[in-house]
Design a protein around this motif. Structure first.
Motif, PDB file in Angstrom:
ATOM      1  N   VAL A 333       0.846  -1.198   0.000  1.00  0.00           N
ATOM      2  CA  VAL A 333       0.000   0.000   0.000  1.00  0.00           C
ATOM      3  C   VAL A 333       0.877   1.242   0.000  1.00  0.00           C
ATOM      4  CG1 VAL A 333      -1.967  -1.075   1.151  1.00  0.00           C
ATOM      5  CG2 VAL A 333      -0.174   0.011   2.534  1.00  0.00           C
ATOM      6  N   THR A 334       0.287   2.332  -0.470  1.00  0.00           N
ATOM      7  CA  THR A 334       0.982   3.630  -0.453  1.00  0.00           C
ATOM      8  C   THR A 334       0.314   4.501   0.595  1.00  0.00           C
ATOM      9  OG1 THR A 334       1.434   3.449  -2.816  1.00  0.00           O
ATOM     10  CG2 THR A 334       1.686   5.629  -1.810  1.00  0.00           C
ATOM     11  N   THR A 335       1.117   5.040   1.500  1.00  0.00           N
ATOM     12  CA  THR A 335       0.578   5.814   2.620  1.00  0.00           C
ATOM     13  C   THR A 335       0.771   7.309   2.398  1.00  0.00           C
ATOM     14  OG1 THR A 335       2.663   5.643   3.836  1.00  0.00           O
ATOM     15  CG2 THR A 335       1.000   3.948   4.241  1.00  0.00           C
ATOM     16  N   GLY A 336      -0.034   8.083   3.134  1.00  0.00           N
ATOM     17  CA  GLY A 336       0.060   9.534   3.078  1.00  0.00           C
ATOM     18  C   GLY A 336       0.297  10.114   4.466  1.00  0.00           C
ATOM     19  N   LEU A 337      -0.525  11.057   4.842  1.00  0.00           N
ATOM     20  CA  LEU A 337      -0.360  11.773   6.110  1.00  0.00           C
ATOM     21  C   LEU A 337      -0.777  10.897   7.290  1.00  0.00           C
ATOM     22  CD1 LEU A 337       0.353  14.586   7.323  1.00  0.00           C
ATOM     23  CD2 LEU A 337      -2.091  15.103   7.237  1.00  0.00           C
ATOM     24  N   SER A 338      -0.036  11.016   8.387  1.00  0.00           N
ATOM     25  CA  SER A 338      -0.353  10.273   9.609  1.00  0.00           C
ATOM     26  C   SER A 338      -0.419  11.230  10.788  1.00  0.00           C
ATOM     27  CB  SER A 338       0.719   9.209   9.879  1.00  0.00           C
ATOM     28  OG  SER A 338       0.543   8.638  11.170  1.00  0.00           O
ATOM     29  N   ASP A 339      -1.373  10.972  11.702  1.00  0.00           N
ATOM     30  CA  ASP A 339      -1.449  11.764  12.931  1.00  0.00           C
ATOM     31  C   ASP A 339      -0.926  10.989  14.134  1.00  0.00           C
ATOM     32  OD1 ASP A 339      -3.404   9.909  13.417  1.00  0.00           O
ATOM     33  OD2 ASP A 339      -5.067  11.338  13.562  1.00  0.00           O
ATOM     34  N   GLY A 340      -0.275   9.838  13.860  1.00  0.00           N
ATOM     35  CA  GLY A 340       0.253   9.014  14.939  1.00  0.00           C
ATOM     36  C   GLY A 340      -0.682   7.890  15.337  1.00  0.00           C
ATOM     37  N   ILE A 341      -1.956   7.989  14.983  1.00  0.00           N
ATOM     38  CA  ILE A 341      -2.937   6.936  15.278  1.00  0.00           C
ATOM     39  C   ILE A 341      -3.521   6.384  13.982  1.00  0.00           C
ATOM     40  CG2 ILE A 341      -5.118   6.409  16.427  1.00  0.00           C
ATOM     41  CD1 ILE A 341      -4.468   8.605  18.431  1.00  0.00           C
ATOM     42  N   LYS A 342      -3.966   7.301  13.129  1.00  0.00           N
ATOM     43  CA  LYS A 342      -4.499   6.902  11.830  1.00  0.00           C
ATOM     44  C   LYS A 342      -3.547   7.381  10.738  1.00  0.00           C
ATOM     45  CE  LYS A 342      -9.354   7.052  13.251  1.00  0.00           C
ATOM     46  NZ  LYS A 342     -10.681   7.667  12.976  1.00  0.00           N
ATOM     47  N   ILE A 343      -3.574   6.643   9.620  1.00  0.00           N
ATOM     48  CA  ILE A 343      -2.698   6.987   8.514  1.00  0.00           C
ATOM     49  C   ILE A 343      -3.486   6.933   7.211  1.00  0.00           C
ATOM     50  CG2 ILE A 343      -1.884   4.610   8.204  1.00  0.00           C
ATOM     51  CD1 ILE A 343       0.885   5.835   7.528  1.00  0.00           C
ATOM     52  N   GLU A 344      -3.219   7.871   6.333  1.00  0.00           N
ATOM     53  CA  GLU A 344      -3.913   7.949   5.052  1.00  0.00           C
ATOM     54  C   GLU A 344      -3.383   6.878   4.095  1.00  0.00           C
ATOM     55  OE1 GLU A 344      -4.423  11.166   1.366  1.00  0.00           O
ATOM     56  OE2 GLU A 344      -3.013  11.538   3.026  1.00  0.00           O
ATOM     57  N   ILE A 345      -4.301   6.241   3.381  1.00  0.00           N
ATOM     58  CA  ILE A 345      -3.940   5.271   2.350  1.00  0.00           C
ATOM     59  C   ILE A 345      -4.307   5.873   1.002  1.00  0.00           C
ATOM     60  CG2 ILE A 345      -4.300   2.947   1.453  1.00  0.00           C
ATOM     61  CD1 ILE A 345      -2.920   2.973   4.152  1.00  0.00           C
ATOM     62  N   THR A 346      -3.313   6.060   0.165  1.00  0.00           N
ATOM     63  CA  THR A 346      -3.559   6.679  -1.142  1.00  0.00           C
ATOM     64  C   THR A 346      -3.710   5.640  -2.264  1.00  0.00           C
ATOM     65  OG1 THR A 346      -1.173   6.933  -1.482  1.00  0.00           O
ATOM     66  CG2 THR A 346      -2.353   8.787  -0.481  1.00  0.00           C
ATOM     67  N   GLU A 347      -3.064   4.465  -2.125  1.00  0.00           N
ATOM     68  CA  GLU A 347      -3.160   3.425  -3.148  1.00  0.00           C
ATOM     69  C   GLU A 347      -3.080   2.054  -2.493  1.00  0.00           C
ATOM     70  OE1 GLU A 347      -0.288   3.763  -6.243  1.00  0.00           O
ATOM     71  OE2 GLU A 347      -0.818   5.821  -6.760  1.00  0.00           O
ATOM     72  N   GLY A 348      -3.730   1.067  -3.136  1.00  0.00           N
ATOM     73  CA  GLY A 348      -3.587  -0.326  -2.732  1.00  0.00           C
ATOM     74  C   GLY A 348      -4.676  -0.857  -1.842  1.00  0.00           C
ATOM     75  N   LEU A 349      -5.698  -0.051  -1.520  1.00  0.00           N
ATOM     76  CA  LEU A 349      -6.715  -0.499  -0.573  1.00  0.00           C
ATOM     77  C   LEU A 349      -8.055   0.127  -0.924  1.00  0.00           C
ATOM     78  CD1 LEU A 349      -6.409  -2.379   1.893  1.00  0.00           C
ATOM     79  CD2 LEU A 349      -6.422  -0.346   3.341  1.00  0.00           C
ATOM     80  N   SER A 350      -9.132  -0.625  -0.635  1.00  0.00           N
ATOM     81  CA  SER A 350     -10.494  -0.112  -0.816  1.00  0.00           C
ATOM     82  C   SER A 350     -11.259  -0.246   0.499  1.00  0.00           C
ATOM     83  CB  SER A 350     -11.211  -0.885  -1.927  1.00  0.00           C
ATOM     84  OG  SER A 350     -11.451  -2.229  -1.528  1.00  0.00           O
ATOM     85  N   LYS A 351     -12.437   0.357   0.538  1.00  0.00           N
ATOM     86  CA  LYS A 351     -13.247   0.313   1.756  1.00  0.00           C
ATOM     87  C   LYS A 351     -13.745  -1.097   2.052  1.00  0.00           C
ATOM     88  CE  LYS A 351     -16.253   3.430   2.687  1.00  0.00           C
ATOM     89  NZ  LYS A 351     -17.411   4.357   2.598  1.00  0.00           N
ATOM     90  N   GLU A 352     -13.838  -1.956   1.017  1.00  0.00           N
ATOM     91  CA  GLU A 352     -14.382  -3.295   1.218  1.00  0.00           C
ATOM     92  C   GLU A 352     -13.337  -4.290   1.702  1.00  0.00           C
ATOM     93  OE1 GLU A 352     -14.839  -1.464  -1.567  1.00  0.00           O
ATOM     94  OE2 GLU A 352     -16.890  -0.837  -1.016  1.00  0.00           O
ATOM     95  N   ASP A 353     -12.075  -3.987   1.557  1.00  0.00           N
ATOM     96  CA  ASP A 353     -11.022  -4.923   1.963  1.00  0.00           C
ATOM     97  C   ASP A 353     -11.010  -5.117   3.468  1.00  0.00           C
ATOM     98  OD1 ASP A 353     -10.107  -5.376  -0.617  1.00  0.00           O
ATOM     99  OD2 ASP A 353      -8.745  -3.638  -0.557  1.00  0.00           O
ATOM    100  N   LYS A 354     -10.891  -6.394   3.877  1.00  0.00           N
ATOM    101  CA  LYS A 354     -10.803  -6.723   5.300  1.00  0.00           C
ATOM    102  C   LYS A 354      -9.330  -6.897   5.666  1.00  0.00           C
ATOM    103  CE  LYS A 354     -15.336  -8.973   5.537  1.00  0.00           C
ATOM    104  NZ  LYS A 354     -16.082 -10.208   5.874  1.00  0.00           N
ATOM    105  N   ILE A 355      -8.901  -6.115   6.654  1.00  0.00           N
ATOM    106  CA  ILE A 355      -7.486  -6.049   7.016  1.00  0.00           C
ATOM    107  C   ILE A 355      -7.269  -6.824   8.295  1.00  0.00           C
ATOM    108  CG2 ILE A 355      -5.539  -4.521   7.442  1.00  0.00           C
ATOM    109  CD1 ILE A 355      -7.361  -2.304   6.161  1.00  0.00           C
ATOM    110  N   LYS A 356      -6.258  -7.654   8.294  1.00  0.00           N
ATOM    111  CA  LYS A 356      -5.923  -8.475   9.465  1.00  0.00           C
ATOM    112  C   LYS A 356      -5.412  -7.606  10.608  1.00  0.00           C
ATOM    113  CE  LYS A 356      -2.590 -12.060  10.807  1.00  0.00           C
ATOM    114  NZ  LYS A 356      -1.529 -12.944  10.296  1.00  0.00           N
TER     115      LYS A 356
END
Length: 360
Positions: A333-356
């Motif tokens: 996945v490609t990440t973007g901005l992070s606030d230390g808890i949540k991180i932005e995903i710009t590529e490689g993931l959709s809302k339907e994907d279930k993440i382990k």
């Protein structure tokens, strides 16, 4: 007897051996690990740093007397609204005896000069009326008389000013009446009737009669650590939280950053100021402690996941996506901005994907 003991010992040994085998068998039959999953969500990511300080009025003025003396009347109290020019207090001047003595002596000399000038003027006037002296000589004497009269009036006014702080022909411009220099709210009246006050001069700041501030324009004054000051700049947005006001956020905009730091408790702190945006009809008391979240960067309505779901390897980021029941595969996945808890995903993931969710 020996035979019975042998048989009993054999039975106990066999039973103990069977229990050990049963225990080890149960231990080897562990439940399979079941991993829970999460999905990404659309949210706002805000990267920020924190500054602590207080909210104060932008314009706060200390009203000081123009003359030294004793306060005889106070016309306002803390919390009152005043306009520019409104009466705050009245002071009675207590003159110095040396000044009074000098002024009285000056008045005495002026009265003597005026008396002599008046006699001479009347004499010259009679001579002029009978044609004995020319007009030019009479006009010179008239000028001396009027000058002596003006000096006498000035000496009288000077003595009255020293004693009372006001002259008879300028009562509305007296220094004994202390007025507000701005429109605003009276924050404090630190003196009482009967207190002695001192005017401001080269050697003294003067006694504060009242503190008046414009409560419609507030600023946040805080301090930022040297490790964070390089990340901020003028014009940045702030989210202000005031300790005394719960469940309320205030917008503010960074106006200035001190060019020089001050050491506090072993750390260098830089003072910042930010203009607070008040809602219509909203009132904030001066001096409230506040915490400002300085927004370094933000992304609104972006796809994001919890940062703990990501595995970082070298310069790459991976998540494990469920492909079947408890079956997972790694995905880049490609990440973007992070606030230390949540991180932005710009590529490689959709809302339907279930993440382990990794086991802690």
């Amino acid at each position: 007897m020996k035979k019975v003991l042998k048989i009993l010992g054999s039975v106990v040994f066999i039973a103990l051996f069977a229990w050990v085998v049963f225990y080890l068998y149960n231990q080897s039959k562990k439940d399979p690990v079941v991993y829970e999953t999460e999905t990404a969500e659309v949210t706002n990511i805000i990267k920020k740093t924190v500054a602590t300080g207080s909210v104060v009025p932008r314009k706060e003025i200390e009203i000081k007397p123009q003359e030294s003396g004793i306060i005889t009347e106070i016309f306002v109290e803390a919390g009152d609204e005043v306009k520019k020019g409104d009466l705050i207090a009245k002071v009675q001047i207590i003159p110095e005896m040396i000044q009074v003595n000098n002024a009285e002596a000056q008045l005495k000399r002026a009265e003597i000069s005026f008396k002599n000038a008046k006699v001479e003027f009347n004499r010259k006037k009679e001579l002029f009326d009978t044609g004995v002296i020319p007009e030019s000589e009479f006009l010179e004497e008239q000028l001396r008389f009027e000058t002596a009269e003006a000096d006498k009036l000035a000496a009288e006014n000077n003595l009255q000013l020293i004693k009372e702080g006001v002259t008879s022909n300028s009562k509305n411009q007296t220094n004994t009446l202390i007025r507000s220099t701005i429109t605003g709210m009276v924050l404090d009246v630190p003196i009482k009737e009967g207190n002695s006050v001192i005017k401001s001069n080269t050697f003294n700041d003067g006694t504060t009669i009242a503190v008046v501030a414009d409560m419609g324009k507030m600023v946040f004054e805080g301090k930022v650590d040297e490790t964070e000051v390089g990340k901020i700049k003028q014009g940045m947005a702030l989210l202000l939280s005031i300790g005394a006001i719960e469940d309320e956020k205030y917008d503010a905009f960074l106006e200035s950053i001190a060019p020089k730091g001050v050491e506090e408790n072993g750390a260098i702190q830089f003072e910042i100021k930010a203009a607070v945006k008040l809602k219509e009809g909203q009132f904030i008391r001066a001096g409230y402690s506040a915490t400002a979240d300085i927004v370094l960067d933000r992304r609104d309505s972006v796809l994001a996941i919890k940062e703990k779901l990501i595995t970082f390897s070298n310069d790459s980021a991976f998540v494990e996506i469920e492909t079947g029941e408890q079956l997972f595969e790694k995905r880049l996945v490609t990440t973007g901005l992070s606030d230390g808890i949540k991180i932005e995903i710009t590529e490689g993931l959709s809302k339907e994907d279930k993440i382990k969710i990794p086991k802690s």
